[in-house]
Design an enzyme around this catalytic site. Structure first.
Site, PDB file in Angstrom:
ATOM      1  N   HIS A   1       0.805  -1.217   0.000  1.00  0.00           N
ATOM      2  CA  HIS A   1       0.000   0.000   0.000  1.00  0.00           C
ATOM      3  C   HIS A   1       0.843   1.274   0.000  1.00  0.00           C
ATOM      4  O   HIS A   1       0.298   2.386  -0.130  1.00  0.00           O
ATOM      5  CB  HIS A   1      -0.954   0.002   1.208  1.00  0.00           C
ATOM      6  CG  HIS A   1      -2.269   0.670   0.937  1.00  0.00           C
ATOM      7  ND1 HIS A   1      -2.436   1.626  -0.037  1.00  0.00           N
ATOM      8  CD2 HIS A   1      -3.493   0.512   1.503  1.00  0.00           C
ATOM      9  CE1 HIS A   1      -3.684   2.038  -0.046  1.00  0.00           C
ATOM     10  NE2 HIS A   1      -4.358   1.369   0.877  1.00  0.00           N
TER      11      HIS A   1
ATOM     12  N   ASP B   1      -2.302   1.723  -4.498  1.00  0.00           N
ATOM     13  CA  ASP B   1      -3.544   2.023  -3.816  1.00  0.00           C
ATOM     14  C   ASP B   1      -4.620   1.014  -4.206  1.00  0.00           C
ATOM     15  O   ASP B   1      -4.442   0.218  -5.144  1.00  0.00           O
ATOM     16  CB  ASP B   1      -4.008   3.444  -4.151  1.00  0.00           C
ATOM     17  CG  ASP B   1      -3.078   4.502  -3.567  1.00  0.00           C
ATOM     18  OD1 ASP B   1      -2.516   4.253  -2.480  1.00  0.00           O
ATOM     19  OD2 ASP B   1      -2.894   5.561  -4.199  1.00  0.00           O
TER      20      ASP B   1
END
Length: 470
Positions: free
Chosen positions: A442, A446
Site C-alpha cells: 500500500h 492504492d
C-alpha cells in the site's frame, strides 16, 4: 609449484555472502579443474563450487557452517606453476567473482579481511573514513534504517561486509544492537574536542563502534546459537529445530510484513472455457511433449498481459524512489518435498506463448524439486504468483516477495451454479469458478490500482479463446 587462493565466488547479482555447507574434498586430495570442491548455500540457492585450477587441496580456510563474504579466500590449492600463472591469487579472486556490470570492482577488493586485520587500528581510521556516498543499499537495509532512526549520513559511514563494501542486514542490525553510536563526522567531532584533555582515555569510547563490524559481528553470530535458550517442553511434545531454508523463509516473511503494509483484494473469475479447453488438449499435449499441461501457464499469461496494462504494478521501492521495471519476470512459488517453498523466475514471461510458458514452468519446477536450480533461476523476479488451488484452497492472503510490490494467489477451480445471460433471457447453469487473491504494497499501490489489476487478470481469463492452439 604455486599456491592459488580459492575464493568465494559471486553467485548472483544480489548475493553478497554464502554459507559453507560441506567440503567435498579434504586437505591433500587431488583436484581437477572444474571439479566440485565444496557445497555452498546462499539466500537463494544451494550449489556446488568448482575449482578454477587443477592441483592439490593444500589448506581449508573456512569451516563448515561458517558464513563467508563474496571474494574472501576459502581454500588454498597447490598447482603447477606453469598452469597456475604468477598472479594466481589475484587471478583466482577475479575469476571467482565476476563483475555484474562495468561499474563494479573485482571482488578481491572487498574490504573483508583488511577490516579484521586492522581491528586495533580501527579507532584511528574511523574518524578519517570517507562516506560511501555512491553505495547501493537494499530496500531492507533502508527500511531498517528508517525504523531505527538512522540518518543517511551515519549509514554512509557504516562499514559494510557485503560485496563492494555494501551494508548487509546483519551489518545494520549489529550496529543497532551496539547502541547506534554516531558515525562519521558526528562521531569525530566529540572525539576531537576531548582529545587534548586526555588523549589515551578519550580514544577508548570510540573503540567499540568499529570493532563491532565485519569479523566481530561474524564471531558473535557464530557464537549466538550456542547461547540460545532451548525451549522447555513436556514429555508429550517434540522439539524440532528449523532447517536452514525454513529459517530463511521465516525471516523473509517477517521482514516483508515489516517492510510492506499489505492489502489484499479478491475477485472471482469464470474459467469454464479454460477448463474445457485444457480437458480437450491435455492428453494430446502429454503425448506430444511428454509433460503435463496445467492451468498455471494460462494464469501467468493473463498476469503478464495485465502487467502490460498496469505497469506500475511492476515496480520496486528504493528509499523515496520508485523503480519501474521494463522486464516482466514472473516468479512461481514451488512446494518442495521437504515442505519448504522456493520461487524460481520465468524471465520475460510476456514474450512467451502458452507452450513456451508451459515448458519453462515444468523445467523450473522439476529442477526446483531435485535441487538443481541455478542462482540465475531465482533472480530478477518482478511479480509472483502462488497456486494455492493445488492444495485445495479457494483463496489466500499471500505475503509479498521483497523487493516486489505485489503477489497473486490463484485458488482452486470449483463448479458452481451460476446465472447465465443469453439473448433469450437468463438461465441457471453449472460453471467453473475460481478466486484470485491479490496482495499489494500500500505504500505505492492504492486500492484502485490493486483492484483494477486483479480485475483485469480475471477479464483475460474469462475472455480466453477456446480456439487457442498449443
Amino acid at each position: 609449484m604455486a599456491r592459488v587462493e580459492m575464493t568465494m565466488p559471486k553467485m548472483g547479482e544480489s548475493i553478497m555472502e554464502g554459507t559453507v555447507l560441506k567440503w567435498l574434498k579434504q586437505v591433500g586430495d587431488p583436484i581437477e579443474q572444474d571439479e566440485s570442491v565444496l557445497e555452498v548455500a546462499t539466500d537463494k540457492v544451494d550449489t556446488e563450487v568448482p575449482a578454477l585450477h587443477a592441483g592439490v587441496l593444500q589448506e581449508i580456510l573456512v569451516q563448515e557452517g561458517q558464513v563467508v563474504a563474496v571474494g574472501a579466500p576459502i581454500a588454498v590449492i597447490e598447482t603447477d606453476a606453469a598452469s597456475a600463472g604468477t598472479p594466481a591469487p589475484a587471478a583466482a579472486a577475479a575469476e571467482g567473482a565476476p563483475s555484474i556490470n562495468g561499474a563494479e570492482k573485482p571482488a578481491a577488493e572487498v574490504p573483508y579481511v583488511p577490516a579484521v586485520a586492522t581491528a586495533q587500528a580501527a579507532p584511528a581510521t574511523a574518524g578519517a573514513a570517507q562516506p560511501q556516498t555512491g553505495r547501493f543499499y537494499s530496500p531492507l537495509v533502508l527500511s531498517i534504517a528508517r525504523e531505527e532512526g538512522i540518518s543517511m549520513a551515519d549509514l554512509e559511514y557504516l562499514p559494510g561486509t557485503g560485496s563492494e563494501g555494501r551494508v548487509t542486514k546483519k551489518d545494520i542490525l549489529d550496529y543497532v544492537a551496539g547502541g547506534k553510536q554516531p558515525l562519521g563526522q558526528s562521531a569525530a567531532s566529540p572525539a576531537a574536542v576531548a582529545q587534548p584533555q586526555a588523549p589515551a582515555p578519550q580514544a577508548a569510547p570510540a573503540t567499540p563502534q568499529p570493532a563491532a563490524t565485519p569479523q566481530t559481528a561474524a564471531s558473535a553470530a557464530s557464537a549466538a546459537p550456542a547461547t540460545k535458550a532451548v525451549p522447555s517442553i513436556s514429555g508429550n511434545q517434540e522439539l524440532i529445530e528449523m532447517d536452514r531454508m525454513r529459517k530463511m523463509i521465516a525471516q523473509r516473511m517477517v521482514d516483508s510484513k515489516k517492510i510492506s503494509p499489505h492489502v489484499t483484494s479478491f475477485v472471482e473469475a469464470d474459467v469454464t472455457d479454460i477448463v474445457n479447453w485444457r480437458n480437450k488438449h491435455k492428453d494430446a499435449y502429454k503425448k506430444r511433449e511428454g509433460e503435463n499441461l496445467t492451468f498455471t501457464p494460462i494464469f501467468i499469461q493473463a498476469i503478464a498481459r495485465a502487467i502490460q496494462d498496469f505497469p506500475m504494478i511492476n515496480v520496486s521501492i528504493e528509499g523515496d524512489y520508485i523503480i519501474k521495471k521494463r522486464d516482466i519476470n514472473v516468479g512461481v512459488a514451488v512446494a518442495l518435498p521437504s515442505g519448504n517453498l522456493i520461487v524460481p523466475v520465468i524471465h520475460n514471461a510476456d514474450q512467451l506463448n502458452l507452450n513456451g510458458l508451459s515448458k519453462k514452468l515444468n523445467d523450473l519446477a522439476n529442477r526446483a524439486r531435485t535441487n538443481k536450480l541455478k542462482p540465475e533461476d531465482l533472480e530478477g523476479g518482478t511479480y509472483t504468483v502462488s497456486n494455492v488451488g493445488s492444495f485445495g484452497n479457494v483463496m489466500g492472503t499471500p505475503i509479498i516477495m521483497q523487493p516486489q510490490v505485489a503477489i497473486m494467489a490463484v485458488g482452486a477451480i470449483k463448479k458452481k451454479p451460476a446465472v447465465i445471460e443469453t439473448p433469450q433471457g437468463d438461465l441457471i447453469g453449472v460453471r467453473h469458478f475460481m478466486f484470485l487473491s491479490h496482495s499489494y504494497d500500500h505504500r505505492v499501490v492504492d486500492g484502485s490500482l490493486g483492484g483494477m489489476f486483479v480485475r483485469r487478470v480475471a477479464d483475460y481469463l474469462e475472455q480466453f479463446d477456446p480456439n487457442t492452439t498449443i
